[in-house]
Design an enzyme around this catalytic site. Sequence first.
Site, PDB file in Angstrom:
ATOM      1  N   ASP A   1      22.514   9.460 -37.574  1.00  0.00           N
ATOM      2  CA  ASP A   1      22.316   9.428 -36.122  1.00  0.00           C
ATOM      3  C   ASP A   1      20.926   9.929 -35.750  1.00  0.00           C
ATOM      4  OD1 ASP A   1      22.970   9.011 -33.500  1.00  0.00           O
ATOM      5  OD2 ASP A   1      24.241  10.778 -33.304  1.00  0.00           O
TER       6      ASP A   1
ATOM      7  N   ASN B   1      29.197  -0.226 -31.622  1.00  0.00           N
ATOM      8  CA  ASN B   1      27.765  -0.538 -31.541  1.00  0.00           C
ATOM      9  C   ASN B   1      27.466  -1.938 -30.992  1.00  0.00           C
ATOM     10  OD1 ASN B   1      26.857   1.400 -34.498  1.00  0.00           O
ATOM     11  ND2 ASN B   1      26.734   1.958 -32.340  1.00  0.00           N
TER      12      ASN B   1
HETATM   13  C1  FPP Z   1      22.204   5.761 -35.128  1.00  0.00           C
HETATM   14  O1  FPP Z   1      21.070   6.145 -34.409  1.00  0.00           O
HETATM   15  C2  FPP Z   1      21.921   4.710 -36.109  1.00  0.00           C
HETATM   16  C3  FPP Z   1      22.510   3.492 -36.165  1.00  0.00           C
HETATM   17  C4  FPP Z   1      23.517   3.047 -35.200  1.00  0.00           C
HETATM   18  C5  FPP Z   1      22.125   2.482 -37.182  1.00  0.00           C
HETATM   19  C6  FPP Z   1      21.843   2.999 -38.561  1.00  0.00           C
HETATM   20  C7  FPP Z   1      21.038   1.993 -39.275  1.00  0.00           C
HETATM   21  C8  FPP Z   1      20.047   2.253 -40.165  1.00  0.00           C
HETATM   22  C9  FPP Z   1      19.663   3.602 -40.588  1.00  0.00           C
HETATM   23  C10 FPP Z   1      19.248   1.155 -40.740  1.00  0.00           C
HETATM   24  C11 FPP Z   1      19.953   0.151 -41.550  1.00  0.00           C
HETATM   25  C12 FPP Z   1      20.796   0.658 -42.628  1.00  0.00           C
HETATM   26  C13 FPP Z   1      21.108  -0.014 -43.726  1.00  0.00           C
HETATM   27  C14 FPP Z   1      22.098   0.564 -44.679  1.00  0.00           C
HETATM   28  C15 FPP Z   1      20.546  -1.325 -44.062  1.00  0.00           C
HETATM   29  P1  FPP Z   1      21.056   5.913 -32.839  1.00  0.00           P
HETATM   30  O2  FPP Z   1      20.473   4.578 -32.591  1.00  0.00           O
HETATM   31  O3  FPP Z   1      22.432   6.097 -32.305  1.00  0.00           O
HETATM   32  O4  FPP Z   1      20.106   7.037 -32.351  1.00  0.00           O
HETATM   33  P2  FPP Z   1      20.169   7.833 -30.957  1.00  0.00           P
HETATM   34  O5  FPP Z   1      21.492   8.546 -30.914  1.00  0.00           O
HETATM   35  O6  FPP Z   1      19.014   8.775 -31.045  1.00  0.00           O
HETATM   36  O7  FPP Z   1      20.022   6.829 -29.865  1.00  0.00           O
END
Ligand code: FPP
Length: 249
Positions: free
Chosen positions: A23, A71
């Site tokens: 996250d 998501n």
């Molecule tokens: C959460 O941060 C992250 C995600 C929903 C996506 C995770 C994806 C990756 C790390 C890249 C791809 C992974 C692979 C395995 C290919 P957020 O967007 O919720 O952050 P925030 O809470 O600060 O808005």
Amino acid sequence: MTTDLKSKINMDKLPKHIAIIMDGNGRWAKQHGKPRVFGHRNGVKAVRETTEAAAELGVENITLYAFSTENWNRPRFEVNALMSLLVETIRSEVATLNKNNIRLKAIGDLKKLPAKSYKALMEGIENTKNNTRMNLILALNYSAKWEIMEAIKSLADKIENKQLFAADIDEKTFESELSTKGIPDPELMIRTSGENRISNFLLWQIAYAELYFTPILWPEFRKEHLYQAIIDFQNRERRFGMTSEQLVK
Ligand code: FPP
């Protein structure tokens, strides 16, 4: 600093399965004055480092929460970017996974992924299926409530078809219907970015997991952060409902 921390890990007490809620990509991007997608792109580096560190240590399974069923509610542009990133990353990392004897697996409602992402994922899984050192499990279009509902439906089906008696259902029967079937429950669950929530991730499987929350934003998560989480885990007393005195040390 890295080697220092690593040497403090007790190799005989490694968790067999670590689950991670990655996250903070969006907030990290914002801190850098960039669009959210920039955060996800940099999150891939953290995925690489974490996978490498876990494999080097001898952790047998890591599960990464890469995309939840919730998501899909994000802006269309961001969802598309995440799906493309998934395809790109799997295609570019398969050779490294094979070189390091790491098997790619996935849990979630995978059939509902865009066709291109699904195809890349299946190819990655197929191309690494003989690897034995560690399972890298991606949770994609995953939610624990979805998984539990699917398990219930499948059991109900079996009862309806007279393949099973309701009275025979026990934890083992139930677990054999979960997407994590055959994989030991996570002993350690990590969430980055300072949020102290589970967010519908592996709800059944974390019954006895140690939870570790760190303020580090996912794109900044590096090997030493994983070492730190494991050291913290190893310093906790896991009682499984017993008293301290009952535990054989
Ligand atoms: C959460 O941060 C992250 C995600 C929903 C996506 C995770 C994806 C990756 C790390 C890249 C791809 C992974 C692979 C395995 C290919 P957020 O967007 O919720 O952050 P925030 O809470 O600060 O808005």
